[in-house]
Design an enzyme around this catalytic site. Structure first.
Site, short mmCIF file in Angstrom:
data_model
loop_
_atom_site.label_atom_id
_atom_site.label_comp_id
_atom_site.label_asym_id
_atom_site.label_seq_id
_atom_site.Cartn_x
_atom_site.Cartn_y
_atom_site.Cartn_z
N ARG A 1 15.18 44.99 17.82
CA ARG A 1 16.56 45.36 18.13
C ARG A 1 17.23 44.39 19.12
O ARG A 1 18.45 44.43 19.28
CB ARG A 1 16.59 46.80 18.67
CG ARG A 1 16.27 47.84 17.61
CD ARG A 1 15.99 49.22 18.20
NE ARG A 1 14.61 49.35 18.67
CZ ARG A 1 14.07 50.45 19.21
NH1 ARG A 1 14.83 51.54 19.35
NH2 ARG A 1 12.82 50.49 19.61
N GLY B 1 1.93 50.06 16.32
CA GLY B 1 2.44 51.21 17.07
C GLY B 1 1.88 51.29 18.48
O GLY B 1 0.93 50.59 18.84
N GLY C 1 11.70 60.13 22.11
CA GLY C 1 10.81 61.22 21.69
C GLY C 1 11.13 62.46 22.50
O GLY C 1 11.48 62.37 23.67
N GLU D 1 8.86 62.23 17.78
CA GLU D 1 9.74 61.04 17.79
C GLU D 1 11.08 61.35 17.13
O GLU D 1 11.16 62.20 16.23
CB GLU D 1 9.04 59.90 17.05
CG GLU D 1 7.90 59.29 17.82
CD GLU D 1 8.35 58.83 19.19
OE1 GLU D 1 9.05 57.82 19.27
OE2 GLU D 1 7.99 59.47 20.19
N TYR E 1 29.13 20.22 45.21
CA TYR E 1 27.85 20.49 44.55
C TYR E 1 26.75 19.89 45.41
O TYR E 1 26.77 18.69 45.71
CB TYR E 1 27.79 19.90 43.13
CG TYR E 1 26.40 20.02 42.56
CD1 TYR E 1 25.85 21.29 42.33
CD2 TYR E 1 25.60 18.91 42.32
CE1 TYR E 1 24.56 21.43 41.87
CE2 TYR E 1 24.30 19.05 41.86
CZ TYR E 1 23.78 20.31 41.63
OH TYR E 1 22.50 20.46 41.19
C1 UD1 Z 1 8.72 54.99 22.72
C2 UD1 Z 1 8.09 56.38 22.54
C3 UD1 Z 1 9.18 57.43 22.69
C4 UD1 Z 1 9.84 57.28 24.04
C5 UD1 Z 1 10.36 55.85 24.26
C6 UD1 Z 1 10.79 55.68 25.70
C7 UD1 Z 1 6.23 56.16 20.93
C8 UD1 Z 1 5.78 56.38 19.53
N1 UD1 Z 1 7.51 56.47 21.21
O1 UD1 Z 1 9.67 54.80 21.67
O2 UD1 Z 1 8.62 58.73 22.58
O3 UD1 Z 1 10.93 58.20 24.14
O4 UD1 Z 1 9.31 54.88 24.01
O5 UD1 Z 1 11.37 54.43 25.96
O6 UD1 Z 1 5.43 55.73 21.73
N2 UD1 Z 1 4.70 48.28 21.65
C9 UD1 Z 1 3.51 47.62 21.51
N3 UD1 Z 1 2.91 47.60 20.29
C10 UD1 Z 1 3.42 48.24 19.22
C11 UD1 Z 1 4.65 48.92 19.37
C12 UD1 Z 1 5.27 48.94 20.60
O7 UD1 Z 1 2.99 47.02 22.45
O8 UD1 Z 1 2.79 48.18 18.15
C13 UD1 Z 1 5.38 48.27 22.97
C14 UD1 Z 1 6.75 47.66 22.91
O9 UD1 Z 1 6.68 46.27 23.15
C15 UD1 Z 1 7.48 48.41 24.02
C16 UD1 Z 1 6.77 49.75 24.08
O10 UD1 Z 1 5.54 49.59 23.41
O11 UD1 Z 1 7.36 47.75 25.26
C17 UD1 Z 1 7.58 50.87 23.43
O12 UD1 Z 1 7.81 50.52 22.09
P1 UD1 Z 1 9.21 50.79 21.38
O13 UD1 Z 1 9.12 50.32 19.98
O14 UD1 Z 1 10.32 50.30 22.23
O15 UD1 Z 1 9.17 52.40 21.37
P2 UD1 Z 1 10.39 53.38 21.32
O16 UD1 Z 1 10.90 53.48 19.95
O17 UD1 Z 1 11.37 53.04 22.38
CA CA Z 2 11.63 51.27 23.81
#
Ligand code: UD1
Ligand code: CA
Length: 422
Positions: free
Chosen positions: A18, A82, A144, A159, A338
């Site tokens: 995003r 995930g 979530g 979620e 500068y």
């Molecule tokens: C996540 C939570 C959601 C919460 C929100 C808060 C889950 C399934 N959902 O959603 O409940 O309300 O954060 O901000 O956990 N990441 C990894 N590996 C992956 C996927 C993600 O390291 O495979 C990291 C991302 O880089 C990020 C963090 O995990 O820093 C959260 O991932 P993101 O995809 O932003 O989750 P949200 O959809 O925001």
């Molecule tokens: Ca996030």
């Protein structure tokens, strides 16, 4: 209540889709510092023995940026399946650890130390297997949701994409920040599945697994949802940046005794030190790590870039840009200048329109200006060069590189020639 040892796992492997960026979101700057640095400092403030950072997308760049940090370990998640799958990659690093694990999101940088302290206190006093940091934002969409049973006990997290229509109104959201009893977490991690709307291993499903096995799961609600906002796109980055800088200005004004006449147009990044009774006029930009002494005057429209260090009673006035510029006490550059890669002694005056030309097209060079030197309007000092103590340049003088100006000497012209002693 004894302090249990703590390790921190930071999730930072995601693709940051995003953000629509070539740079992973955790390396985007927030008030001048990478987003991940803010989160690493959260772990430090909790007294973590070790921070385990899960990297993946552009992981080499992330690791490279923080490779010098102590007590920090990087583990790779490839592919990224995930948040639950991300934590699975930290299993070896957590094996046999008898303590608590805080899981922090790499994209949630603004949680205050005080909030984390209360969060940890609650986890311990409740003797919980899992404590979720939650919030009640104006608009819960995208997060979530926390599902509680009739007795108010936390049962699970759903979620956004998996919500049933009647769950849309649940106001309490998951901030993505958790404390776990390490052994309990490791005990359920392997039971996660990808049976959900996004086909991912959700870390959030750990909550239901623990609750169903009669483990104590609690939630600690953070009363300021601005602290727990996640950065998923550039608009949220800008919002978070504004919050971070507002905090920095509040601290300067309330705790440090710095006058900021117009906070709305004063841009101060993180990690700056500014002494008491310094006054900052509107439209000034002070970049990360800049140091300013006491009783200085900054702006309006000044740009102090990294490496700038001012002593006491200095002035950086309108349309003056500094970079790696060290000013001794009482040195002033009032207007239109500068100053790059330069050390000024004490009580130096830099005339309007003067330039320290630090770059020869290939390399940057350093310039030194001695105590009490008087640099006339429109002077160009071509680096590397030294201007002696109490020396003076006439208007529009060009001092060529390596043509040092001796102490107590007045030079004029382009190129500079000695006129007389001062
Ligand atoms: C996540 C939570 C959601 C919460 C929100 C808060 C889950 C399934 N959902 O959603 O409940 O309300 O954060 O901000 O956990 N990441 C990894 N590996 C992956 C996927 C993600 O390291 O495979 C990291 C991302 O880089 C990020 C963090 O995990 O820093 C959260 O991932 P993101 O995809 O932003 O989750 P949200 O959809 O925001
Ligand atoms: Ca996030």
């Amino acid at each position: 209540m004894a302090d249990r040892p703590l390790k921190v796992v930071i999730l930072a492997a995601g693709k940051s889709t995003r953000m629509k960026s070539d740079t992973p979101k955790v390396l985007h700057k927030l008030a001048g510092l990478p987003v991940l640095q803010w989160v690493l400092e959260q772990g430090d403030s909790m007294g973590a023995l070790e921070s385990i950072v899960v990297i993946g997308h552009e992981g080499d760049r992330v690791q490279d940026k923080f490779k010098h940090r102590i007590n920090t370990r990087f583990v790779t998640q490839e592919p990224q399946l995930g948040t639950g799958h991300a934590v699975m990659q930290a299993k070896d690093a957590l094996a046999n650890f008898d303590g608590d694990v805080a899981v922090l999101c790499g994209d949630v940088p603004l949680i205050k130390n005080r909030t984390l302290e209360l969060f940890r206190h609650m986890h311990r006093s409740e003797e919980a297997s899992c404590t979720i940091l939650t919030a009640l934002p104006q608009d819960p969409r995208g997060y979530g949701r926390i599902v509680r049973d009739g007795l108010g006990r936390v049962r699970r997290i759903v979620e956004q994409k998996d919500l049933e229509p009647k769950q849309e109104d649940i106001p309490e959201v998951n901030t993505g920040t958790y404390l776990f009893d390490c052994k309990k977490l490791l005990g359920v991690l392997d039971k996660l599945s990808t049976d959900n709307a996004q086909g991912e291993y959700y870390l959030t499903d750990v909550v239901e697994l623990l609750a169903d096995a009669n483990n104590r799961v609690t939630a600690c609600a953070c009363d300021d949802d601005r602290e727990v906002m996640g950065i998923n796109n550039r608009k949220q980055l800008a919002t978070a940046d504004g919050i971070a800088r507002e905090r920095i200005l509040d601290d300067l004004m309330v705790e440090q005794g710095v006058t900021v006449y117009e906070p709305a147009t004063t841009y101060v990044e993180a990690g700056c030190k500014i002494g008491r009774d310094t006054v900052i006029y509107p439209n000034s930009v002070i970049r990360a790590g800049v140091e300013i002494g006491e009783h200085c005057e900054i702006g309006p429209f000044a740009h102090l870039r990294p490496g700038t260090k001012l002593g006491n009673r200095c002035k950086v006035g309108a349309f003056v840009e500094t970079k790696n510029a060290v000013y001794g006490d009482g040195s002033k550059s009032g207007h239109l200048a500068y100053l790059g890669d330069v050390t000024l002694g004490k009580d130096v005056n830099i005339g309007a329109g003067s330039i320290v030309a630090n770059y020869d097209g290939q390399k940057k060079h350093h310039t030194e200006v001695g105590d009490n030197a008087f640099i006339g309007c429109g002077t160009v000092l071509v680096a590397p060069v030294k201007v002696g103590n109490n020396a003076q340049t006439g208007a529009n003088t060009v001092v060529p590189h390596n043509k040092d100006v001796p102490d107590n000497t007045i030079v004029v012209g382009a190129p500079a020639r000695v006129l007389k002693s001062r």
